[in-house]
Design an enzyme around this catalytic site. Structure first.
Site, PDB file in Angstrom:
ATOM      1  N   LYS A 171       0.884  -1.189   0.093  1.00 12.17           N
ATOM      2  CA  LYS A 171      -0.022   0.219   0.158  1.00 12.17           C
ATOM      3  C   LYS A 171       1.111   1.380   0.018  1.00 12.17           C
ATOM      4  CE  LYS A 171      -1.866   2.593   3.267  1.00 12.17           C
ATOM      5  NZ  LYS A 171      -1.648   3.845   2.449  1.00 12.17           N
ATOM      6  N   GLU A 244       9.789   1.231  10.543  1.00 12.47           N
ATOM      7  CA  GLU A 244      10.789   1.979  10.436  1.00 12.47           C
ATOM      8  C   GLU A 244      10.189   3.357  10.636  1.00 12.47           C
ATOM      9  OE1 GLU A 244      13.768   1.083  10.073  1.00 12.47           O
ATOM     10  OE2 GLU A 244      13.800  -0.858   9.433  1.00 12.47           O
ATOM     11  N   CYS A 278      13.749  10.487   6.547  1.00 18.63           N
ATOM     12  CA  CYS A 278      13.892   9.936   7.895  1.00 18.63           C
ATOM     13  C   CYS A 278      15.459  10.296   8.230  1.00 18.63           C
ATOM     14  CB  CYS A 278      13.660   8.480   7.864  1.00 18.63           C
ATOM     15  SG  CYS A 278      14.415   7.525   6.896  1.00 18.63           S
TER      16      CYS A 278
HETATM   17  P1  NAD Z   1       2.597   8.376   7.848  1.00 16.55           P
HETATM   18  O1  NAD Z   1       2.806   7.512   9.224  1.00 16.55           O
HETATM   19  O2  NAD Z   1       1.624   9.325   8.064  1.00 16.55           O
HETATM   20  O3  NAD Z   1       2.085   7.385   6.766  1.00 16.55           O
HETATM   21  C1  NAD Z   1       2.677   6.249   6.313  1.00 16.55           C
HETATM   22  C2  NAD Z   1       2.209   5.332   5.446  1.00 16.55           C
HETATM   23  O4  NAD Z   1       1.039   4.761   6.701  1.00 16.55           O
HETATM   24  C3  NAD Z   1       1.093   5.929   4.564  1.00 16.55           C
HETATM   25  O5  NAD Z   1       0.965   4.745   3.545  1.00 16.55           O
HETATM   26  C4  NAD Z   1      -0.399   5.998   5.204  1.00 16.55           C
HETATM   27  O6  NAD Z   1      -1.392   6.129   4.460  1.00 16.55           O
HETATM   28  C5  NAD Z   1      -0.220   4.921   6.125  1.00 16.55           C
HETATM   29  N1  NAD Z   1      -1.045   5.214   7.300  1.00 16.55           N
HETATM   30  C6  NAD Z   1      -1.391   6.116   7.796  1.00 16.55           C
HETATM   31  N2  NAD Z   1      -1.980   5.844   9.209  1.00 16.55           N
HETATM   32  C7  NAD Z   1      -2.251   4.618   9.252  1.00 16.55           C
HETATM   33  C8  NAD Z   1      -2.843   3.467  10.300  1.00 16.55           C
HETATM   34  N3  NAD Z   1      -3.323   4.013  11.289  1.00 16.55           N
HETATM   35  N4  NAD Z   1      -2.679   2.407   9.889  1.00 16.55           N
HETATM   36  C9  NAD Z   1      -1.980   1.854   8.860  1.00 16.55           C
HETATM   37  N5  NAD Z   1      -1.449   2.623   7.997  1.00 16.55           N
HETATM   38  C10 NAD Z   1      -1.557   3.830   8.191  1.00 16.55           C
HETATM   39  O7  NAD Z   1       4.078   8.752   7.542  1.00 16.55           O
HETATM   40  P2  NAD Z   1       4.576   9.848   6.165  1.00 16.55           P
HETATM   41  O8  NAD Z   1       4.012  11.261   6.542  1.00 16.55           O
HETATM   42  O9  NAD Z   1       3.965   9.103   5.104  1.00 16.55           O
HETATM   43  O10 NAD Z   1       5.834   9.781   6.336  1.00 16.55           O
HETATM   44  C11 NAD Z   1       6.922  10.635   7.000  1.00 16.55           C
HETATM   45  C12 NAD Z   1       7.367   9.779   8.256  1.00 16.55           C
HETATM   46  O11 NAD Z   1       8.013   8.686   8.039  1.00 16.55           O
HETATM   47  C13 NAD Z   1       8.414  10.663   8.938  1.00 16.55           C
HETATM   48  O12 NAD Z   1       8.278  10.827  10.321  1.00 16.55           O
HETATM   49  C14 NAD Z   1       9.586   9.901   8.722  1.00 16.55           C
HETATM   50  O13 NAD Z   1      10.804  10.086   9.572  1.00 16.55           O
HETATM   51  C15 NAD Z   1       9.177   8.615   8.430  1.00 16.55           C
HETATM   52  N6  NAD Z   1      10.089   7.775   7.888  1.00 16.55           N
HETATM   53  C16 NAD Z   1      10.896   6.790   8.306  1.00 16.55           C
HETATM   54  C17 NAD Z   1      11.720   5.988   7.400  1.00 16.55           C
HETATM   55  C18 NAD Z   1      12.766   5.188   8.189  1.00 16.55           C
HETATM   56  O14 NAD Z   1      13.293   4.251   7.449  1.00 16.55           O
HETATM   57  N7  NAD Z   1      12.572   4.975   9.526  1.00 16.55           N
HETATM   58  C19 NAD Z   1      11.768   6.397   6.385  1.00 16.55           C
HETATM   59  C20 NAD Z   1      10.988   7.098   5.484  1.00 16.55           C
HETATM   60  C21 NAD Z   1      10.329   7.981   6.414  1.00 16.55           C
END
Ligand code: NAD
Length: 477
Positions: A171, A244, A278
């Site tokens: 997804k 992650e 990230c």
């Molecule tokens: P997000 O948590 O808002 O969303 C990530 C994904 O999760 C999206 O596909 C979203 O639709 C889905 N999602 C949202 N709520 C959900 C739920 N309740 N249950 C299941 N899925 C759900 O994050 P974002 O804004 O897309 O990304 C930014 C964040 O990601 C930042 O905090 C960044 O640091 C982190 N990030 C971490 C890594 C890593 O490898 N550690 C890499 C990239 C980004």
């Protein structure tokens, strides 16, 4: 530019339009560039059932065939890199050159995953007993990806999960689903139906996946707040999770650093991909002896960097990807200004439309300020002065995050010693953000659970199974 609106989910080897659609906006122009399916629960059920049905056959497929399929997927990306990078830039905002780097990474990670083998450990081979531990696939993996590196971070999961013999339902984020859907179309005939599925939708789809009984594991990349919700929902069916999550990476700049040599690298450590990374440097601790020269070098360099629409060839930094993130970053900048900190911006927002924020540096704010303590995920960087290494290590490690960090210094051995004292999943010396498919990457503390990459990452898509055989000669008659 309006892209082909014909984007489909991939379910059981066929393309599905879905009953309703959602729009994708180009963040540089605020124009709709395409639409994608908004999956209903029934679409997810179909994808999960197809993955479940395909699992026994895929798990029994010789690993060499699974490896060949991944290598072919990598080839498909390379063969279509030009249209894919234009699409990625249009839906994400990143410059074309950065989009190409991401897609080259996709192909490289797929090819690298294709080289992995699953280890077998012989625990005992004695006169009485043979015992081995092998690694068997889990079943159906739900992969949930964020918007900042949409396809690359999805492939970090998809490659190892498939090689290990699992089937996958992926997804993407609703902000950036299009490149992933095109990728699905390109690879749909390279794998047996049901082995790899892509579903897209709005905010309900992720929670449906994490509570769906057909999934054995959720591999998630995104924010720490969402990671907590996923762990909670996954607990009901004891799904395995790899999380992650967010980071607040510190860079420590030692007094013996050569400012002229490192300033540009330090700039990009914080501002690559517009800070939407990230492992971007999100707080920079600079020794007082080099603080002013480095601050000035960063500000000078910022003046030379071209912000704009990622599709224009000279652009080095694009807009923020989406409205919520745009407002989150603006709010942090406003907070810093309201508190009276020194906030220096490289210019005014460019253009009449688009989610653009000028490069912004906050000059030595207090340690407990929001801009230091929170993950900004955008083009604003606090730089902080230190004069005692013990004090700075304590400040860096006080964070609840522990994803990445970097240490910069002329004496590499001294910097290495400092690196070993930082509580983060990865610490770099005199560089940042170098990831490799053969090295484990993950977060300590609230930056995550589990790792991706390397043998350790591959094994997260398996269960360890020990088989013990008593030797016939010892059996009693
Ligand atoms: P997000 O948590 O808002 O969303 C990530 C994904 O999760 C999206 O596909 C979203 O639709 C889905 N999602 C949202 N709520 C959900 C739920 N309740 N249950 C299941 N899925 C759900 O994050 P974002 O804004 O897309 O990304 C930014 C964040 O990601 C930042 O905090 C960044 O640091 C982190 N990030 C971490 C890594 C890593 O490898 N550690 C890499 C990239 C980004």
């Amino acid at each position: 530019m309006k892209f082909d609106t014909d984007f489909h989910m991939l379910i059981n080897g066929t393309l599905h339009s879905g009953n309703s659609r959602l729009d994708v906006i180009n963040p540089a122009t605020e124009q709709v560039i395409g639409s994608f399916p908004d999956a209903a629960p029934d679409d997810l059920d179909q994808a999960a059932a197809a993955a479940r049905a395909a699992f026994p056959g895929w798990a029994a497929t010789p690993i060499a065939e699974r490896q060949a399929a991944l290598a072919a997927m990598a080839q498909a990306v390379i063969a279509h890199i030009d249209p894919l990078k234009r699409l990625l830039t249009a839906e994400h905002g990143k410059p074309l050159a950065e989009a190409e780097v991401e897609l080259q990474g996709v192909a490289y990670w797929l090819k690298s995953a294709a080289r992995f083998e699953l280890p077998v450990t012989i625990n005992e081979d004695s006169a009485t007993r043979y015992s081995e531990t092998r690694h068997v696939p889990l079943g159906v993996v739900g992969a949930i990806a964020p918007w900042n590196y949409p396809l690359l971070l999805a492939i970090f999961k998809v490659g190892p999960a498939l090689i290990a013999g699992n089937c996958v339902v992926l997804k993407p984020s609703p902000f950036t689903p299009l490149t992933t859907l095109k990728f699905g179309e390109l690879v749909k005939d390279l794998l047996p139906p049901g082995v790899f599925n892509i579903v897209t939708g709005g905010d309900s789809l992720g929670p449906w996946m994490t509570s769906h009984p057909a999934f054995d594991k959720i591999s998630f990349t995104g924010s720490t707040a969402t990671g907590r919700k996923i762990m909670e929902t996954a607990a009901a069916t004891l799904k395995r999770v790899t999380l992650e999550l967010g980071g607040n990476d510190a860079a420590i700049v030692m007094p013996d650093v050569d400012v002229g040599k490192v300033a540009k690298d330090l700039f990009w450590a914080a501002f690559r991909n517009n800070g939407q990374m990230c492992i971007a440097t999100k707080r920079m601790y600079v020794h007082k002896d080099v603080y002013e020269p480095l601050k000035n070098a960063l500000l000078d360099y910022a003046q030379s960097v071209k912000l704009g629409d990622g599709s224009e060839p000279e652009t080095q930094i694009g807009p923020m990807n989406n409205v919520p993130q745009y407002h989150r970053v603006l709010d942090l900048i406003e907070d810093a200004k309201a508190k009276g900190y020194t906030v220096i911006s490289s210019g005014e927002p460019v253009g009449k439309s688009g989610y653009f924020i000028p490069i912004t540096i906050v000059d030595n704010p207090p340690e407990d300020s929001r801009i230091v303590q929170e993950e900004q995920f955008g083009p604003v960087l606090p730089i902080l002065k230190f004069d005692d290494i013990e004090d700075v290590i304590e400040r860096v490690n006080a964070s609840s995050y522990g994803l990445g960090a970097s240490v910069w210094g002329g004496d590499e051995d001294a910097a290495f010693k400092v690196a070993k004292r930082i509580a983060s999943g990865t610490v770099w010396v005199n560089e940042t953000q170098h990831l490799s498919p053969s090295a484990a990457f993950g977060g300590m503390k609230q930056s995550g659970i589990g790792v991706e990459g390397g043998q350790e990452g591959l094994l997260e898509y398996t269960s360890a199974q020990t088989i013990v055989r008593r030797k016939a000669a010892t059996l009693q008659r």
